[in-house]
Motif scaffolding. Sequence first.
Motif, short mmCIF file in Angstrom:
data_model
loop_
_atom_site.label_atom_id
_atom_site.label_comp_id
_atom_site.label_asym_id
_atom_site.label_seq_id
_atom_site.Cartn_x
_atom_site.Cartn_y
_atom_site.Cartn_z
N GLY A 484 0.69 -1.60 -0.07
CA GLY A 484 0.03 0.20 -0.12
C GLY A 484 0.82 1.39 0.06
N ALA A 485 2.06 1.49 0.98
CA ALA A 485 2.61 2.21 0.62
C ALA A 485 3.54 2.40 -0.42
N ALA A 486 3.84 1.62 -1.08
CA ALA A 486 4.56 1.17 -2.49
C ALA A 486 3.79 2.07 -3.43
N ILE A 487 2.68 1.27 -3.73
CA ILE A 487 1.39 2.03 -4.81
C ILE A 487 1.84 3.36 -4.28
N GLY A 488 1.00 3.39 -3.02
CA GLY A 488 0.97 5.57 -3.28
C GLY A 488 1.71 6.23 -3.65
N ALA A 489 3.42 5.92 -3.18
CA ALA A 489 4.55 6.43 -3.59
C ALA A 489 4.60 6.38 -4.56
N ALA A 490 4.02 5.62 -5.64
CA ALA A 490 4.79 5.78 -6.78
C ALA A 490 3.23 6.41 -7.53
N GLN A 491 2.18 7.22 -7.38
CA GLN A 491 1.32 7.56 -7.62
C GLN A 491 1.48 8.75 -6.66
N ALA A 493 4.04 10.07 -6.49
CA ALA A 493 5.51 11.31 -7.33
C ALA A 493 4.98 11.23 -8.62
N ASP A 494 4.14 10.03 -9.03
CA ASP A 494 3.96 10.21 -11.09
C ASP A 494 3.02 11.54 -10.52
N LYS A 495 2.26 11.89 -9.38
CA LYS A 495 1.20 13.04 -10.18
C LYS A 495 1.92 14.52 -9.88
N ALA A 496 3.03 14.16 -8.24
CA ALA A 496 4.15 15.70 -8.72
C ALA A 496 5.29 15.83 -9.63
N GLY A 497 5.18 15.10 -10.33
CA GLY A 497 5.77 14.99 -11.42
C GLY A 497 7.28 14.80 -11.73
N ASP A 498 7.20 14.05 -10.10
CA ASP A 498 8.47 13.12 -10.52
C ASP A 498 8.91 11.66 -10.84
N ALA A 499 9.19 11.73 -12.06
CA ALA A 499 9.22 10.21 -13.46
C ALA A 499 10.06 9.59 -12.49
N ALA A 500 11.19 9.79 -12.44
CA ALA A 500 12.05 8.67 -11.43
C ALA A 500 11.85 8.50 -10.70
N LYS A 501 11.35 8.96 -9.58
CA LYS A 501 10.82 8.47 -8.43
C LYS A 501 9.36 7.51 -8.77
N ALA A 502 8.92 7.89 -9.70
CA ALA A 502 7.50 7.10 -10.38
C ALA A 502 7.55 6.09 -10.80
N ARG A 503 8.94 5.95 -11.18
CA ARG A 503 9.56 4.54 -12.20
C ARG A 503 9.86 4.17 -10.92
N GLN A 504 10.79 4.84 -9.93
CA GLN A 504 11.67 3.81 -9.28
C GLN A 504 10.28 2.25 -8.18
N HIS A 505 9.41 2.90 -7.48
CA HIS A 505 8.30 2.50 -6.75
C HIS A 505 7.86 2.14 -7.52
N TYR A 506 7.25 2.06 -9.25
CA TYR A 506 6.61 1.37 -9.63
C TYR A 506 7.39 -0.42 -10.07
N ALA A 507 8.11 -0.06 -10.43
CA ALA A 507 9.48 -1.05 -10.67
C ALA A 507 9.36 -1.85 -9.17
N LYS A 508 9.68 -1.36 -7.90
CA LYS A 508 9.59 -2.35 -7.25
C LYS A 508 8.59 -3.06 -6.85
N ILE A 509 7.18 -2.69 -7.07
CA ILE A 509 6.06 -2.72 -7.31
C ILE A 509 5.62 -4.66 -8.34
N VAL A 510 6.43 -3.62 -9.59
CA VAL A 510 5.99 -4.94 -10.24
C VAL A 510 7.09 -6.12 -10.32
N ASP A 511 8.46 -5.68 -9.76
CA ASP A 511 9.26 -6.89 -9.61
C ASP A 511 8.57 -7.98 -8.35
#
Length: 533
Positions: A484-491, A493-511
């Motif tokens: 829950g915290a990881a998906i929230g962080a990804a979302q 970061a995406d909405k805050a315009g931090d593409a690098a962090k969004a990819r980092q968190h989304y990649a962690k979730i998918v893996d």
Amino acid sequence: MRALALRTVSLIALAALGSVFTKPAAIAQDGADDQFGKVHFQTSCNEVAQRRFDRGMRYQHSFWYRPAKEIFEETLKADPECAIAYWGIALSLLSNPHFPAPKENLAEGLAVLQKAKAIGAKSERERDYIDALLAFYLGDEKVSFGQRVQGYLKATEALAARYPDDDEAQIAYAITLNVAASPNDKTYANQLKGAAILEPIFKRQPRHPGVAHYLIHLYDYPPIAEQGLDAAKRYAEIAPAAPHAQHMPSHIFTRVGYWNESIAANSRSARAAKEGKEPHEQLHAEDYLVYAHLQLAQDKEAREVVEDMIATKGYAPNVRTGPYAVAASQARYTVERGDWRGAAALKVEPSRFAYVDAITHFARALGAARSGDPDAARADIAKLSELRDKLQQDKDTYWAGIVDIQQQVATAWLLNAQGKHAEALDAMRVAADAEDKTEKSIVTPGPLAPARELYGTMLLERGMATEALAAFEGTLRKEPNRFGAAIGAAQAADKAGDAAKARQHYAKIVDMARNGDPGRQDLAAARKFMAKN
């Protein structure tokens, strides 16, 4: 390599269980008991009684109280003058020392210690052990559990000081330091002191089940959890036939976010406990199992475990472990998945423990507030206040505080549903701060959802993405790899315009959730994001 090691331990455990559970625990042979580790507690009893006493301590150190008590009783049959065996019986009657024992156990334990005093142990050391345990048992019903623990802490400290070369005295003092530790002490002074006592003993006695077990308890806190990985990885191998030894490593695995390892450990533990007819141990392991499956978005597997827990019968209603696990797992399954209507519809199964009942009322209140039923939310929030007040009247400060945080969180989401967004955010922030100042109980892998994670969710819903990201990442520092915290962080970061962090968190979730339920919408969104990026 890690998977191979886990499979190896599993095979050892199954082989051991086949030999242990086909005969009464109290008369199990030494060969089978090798699967419970090695303990020698020197006594003045005869040779047969000595062997049986050591066997009882092997079970006791892995919190397998019923067979331990039976073995100590068998010890007395071998040597009726073995007064220290009565001490063993009284020790087993405490059950898990981190929680109050049932009142009837206190009466029985005091009676057997009085028998020990009447017989008179043959050595001064044994008499000192008996007197130390009496420090816990003495007093009427007005003496609180906390007062008993503090009295026993002083007694075990004195025992350890008097016998500095007696490892069993040091071990008793070390685990009592953890039992007596304040959940508000973020220096972890007691825990680190206890660990410093046990680490040298672990080197001298690498197959002692109690040392590995209690090191896990002493390190079962987010900032110091990684220091417990060695004990966690070794305990299951030290005592492969003990259900609790299979489960305990998952306390550390949960703290560091090793979900697959937690699933493997608790699957073995639940299976062993079921074979050994220990429903409380089974349900405790299964609660941790549900938690781990949900972090990997393995909803189907989590549901199957919940259904098995609901179907499990025969656990004592006066022991908190079973009722807590059953209530928590059902609530957890709805809250972790964001099934708010399901949470609001949970049935309350009244128990003897106010904080167990509070779990369901909290999930119901949160679910009702988030699914558009403010009246129902208010009713459950009122019930939470009532349960908190009862716990305060009973002087159960810790659980009163936990239920108060639940009441604050539910109230914040009710305010949010009513459109009082500023008040709701203030209330959630206060609740998150309060939760950060305490610790989870060892009876649970964690709260249904951390308050700071829920604060992040509320911030994100209000369009405060940067602040939400900070809240989610704060949760992940304390609870690594929480879905829950990881998906929230990804979302966020995406909405805050931090593409690098969004990819980092989304990649962690998918893996992390590569074998997750495809029906999980947030997991599907994560996979879609990574496919595009």
